[in-house]
Design an enzyme around this catalytic site. Structure first.
Site, PDB file in Angstrom:
ATOM      1  N   CYS A 170       0.857  -1.178   0.000  1.00 47.88           N
ATOM      2  CA  CYS A 170       0.000   0.000   0.000  1.00 47.88           C
ATOM      3  C   CYS A 170       0.898   1.233   0.000  1.00 47.88           C
ATOM      4  CB  CYS A 170      -0.844  -0.015   1.252  1.00 47.88           C
ATOM      5  SG  CYS A 170       0.202  -0.117   2.709  1.00 47.88           S
TER       6      CYS A 170
ATOM      7  N   CYS B 223       2.832   5.569   8.925  1.00 47.19           N
ATOM      8  CA  CYS B 223       1.914   5.860   7.826  1.00 47.19           C
ATOM      9  C   CYS B 223       0.986   7.017   8.223  1.00 47.19           C
ATOM     10  CB  CYS B 223       1.089   4.612   7.513  1.00 47.19           C
ATOM     11  SG  CYS B 223      -0.157   4.936   6.272  1.00 47.19           S
TER      12      CYS B 223
ATOM     13  N   HIS C  26      -1.750  -5.314  18.973  1.00 46.49           N
ATOM     14  CA  HIS C  26      -1.097  -4.838  17.743  1.00 46.49           C
ATOM     15  C   HIS C  26      -0.368  -3.511  18.006  1.00 46.49           C
ATOM     16  CE1 HIS C  26      -0.514  -3.500  13.638  1.00 46.49           C
ATOM     17  NE2 HIS C  26      -0.820  -4.718  13.234  1.00 46.49           N
TER      18      HIS C  26
ATOM     19  N   SER D  62      -1.706  -8.890  10.087  1.00 48.69           N
ATOM     20  CA  SER D  62      -3.151  -8.995  10.330  1.00 48.69           C
ATOM     21  C   SER D  62      -3.950  -8.709   9.065  1.00 48.69           C
ATOM     22  CB  SER D  62      -3.583  -8.112  11.496  1.00 48.69           C
ATOM     23  OG  SER D  62      -3.491  -6.775  11.146  1.00 48.69           O
TER      24      SER D  62
ATOM     25  N   THR E  50      -6.708   0.532  11.337  1.00 53.37           N
ATOM     26  CA  THR E  50      -6.775   0.798   9.896  1.00 53.37           C
ATOM     27  C   THR E  50      -7.126  -0.424   9.053  1.00 53.37           C
ATOM     28  OG1 THR E  50      -4.397   0.468   9.830  1.00 53.37           O
ATOM     29  CG2 THR E  50      -5.154   2.736   9.891  1.00 53.37           C
TER      30      THR E  50
ATOM     31  N   GLU F  47       0.091  -0.951  16.245  1.00 50.67           N
ATOM     32  CA  GLU F  47      -0.658   0.239  15.830  1.00 50.67           C
ATOM     33  C   GLU F  47      -1.617   0.681  16.929  1.00 50.67           C
ATOM     34  OE1 GLU F  47      -2.987  -0.060  12.132  1.00 50.67           O
ATOM     35  OE2 GLU F  47      -4.451   1.275  13.058  1.00 50.67           O
TER      36      GLU F  47
END
Ligand code: F3S
Length: 276
Positions: free
Chosen positions: A12, A92, A120, A215, A158, A122
């Site tokens: 991405c 990101c 996680h 994930s 996300t 994030e």
């Protein structure tokens, strides 16, 4: 047998950006894996001398630390800067956004609810920005019996499925006076998910390529498996079992957001060599 790639797959925007940042910062170290793909991490180490450090306390003044795509905790960032470490941020922008929302909403007096996986990186990072704390849930039932404020802000990891996010939103909306739902699910995830959905409906065997701990790859695999029972999650061509392709007509391929094109190409080459 025909091989078809999903319309959208693989790297991405955020991962492409992080890799470019790493390539531009030779002789540095990322704090935690930059992306969830061990082979790409090894390539960065071999070709660009970008190492990997798992504990931020190992960095010393003057070292260059690259903050990984999923972001880090606010306190850790602060400490790195205080230690005199040269911090290069490869978080990101789609992860920076929920961090900012968590902080803003928390300061504005909202209860912050995060839909995602507490373990996680994030989510650990996003949670750390909620000045007054946040609750992390995986499903609506996790909210049962919770005492939240009258104003609730909802944020998603996300890579989550939008349908599941809506279940959490639907639980909250009738129970609280004000519920602010932020769509922090990233487009890249939608695009790869939509593409895998349509391809897995017509393919009779599906390969989802990506790290076993990624994930978003696991989610692509789950979507694929719903439509095509012969779906396999592999890391690279070494995981292939060619009996999967017996009497199959169409093999669909997708890859997680941290899977480099060269790994995907290796898989295609290995199948073509063996089958066709
Ligand atoms: Fe960023 Fe979305 Fe990729 S959050 S790292 S662009 S999957």
């Amino acid at each position: 047998m025909q091989i078809q790639l999903a319309e959208n797959y693989g790297f991405c925007f955020g991962v492409k950006r992080a890799i470019k940042i790493a390539e531009e910062n030779k002789n540095s170290s990322t704090y935690g894996p930059l992306i969830h793909n061990s082979k790409e991490i090894a390539r960065l180490e071999d070709d660009y001398q970008v190492g990997l450090t798992d504990d931020y306390k190992f960095f010393k003044a003057g070292d260059k630390a690259i903050v990984r795509t999923h972001g880090i905790q606010k306190q850790e960032l602060k400490e790195l800067l205080e230690m005199g470490v040269d911090v290069v941020d490869a978080t990101c922008p789609y992860v920076t956004k929920p961090q900012e929302i968590a902080q803003q909403m928390s300061e504005d007096g909202y209860s912050v609810v995060i839909f995602g996986d507490e373990a996680h990186p994030e989510i650990k990072g996003v949670k750390s920005y909620a000045t007054n704390g946040a609750i992390v849930v995986m499903k609506p039932e996790d909210l049962e019996g919770m005492k939240l404020k009258e104003k609730v802000a909802l944020i998603a990891q996300t890579t989550r499925k939008v349908e599941n996010y809506m279940e959490v939103a639907n639980y909250l909306i009738p129970r609280y006076k004000e519920v602010r739902v932020f769509n922090t699910i990233c487009n890249a995830t939608f695009e790869n998910q939509d593409a895998v959905k349509s391809l897995s409906k017509k393919a009779d065997v599906m390969l989802i390529i990506g790290g076993k701990n990624s994930s978003n790859t696991k989610q692509l695999y789950a979507i694929s498996k719903d439509n095509c029972p012969d779906s396999y999650h592999i890391e690279d061509e070494k995981d292939l079992d060619f009996s999967w392709f017996d009497a199959k007509k169409l093999c669909g391929i997708s890859a997680g957001a941290s899977t480099p094109d060269w790994i995907i190409q290796n898989v295609i080459d290995a199948i073509e060599k063996k089958i066709n």
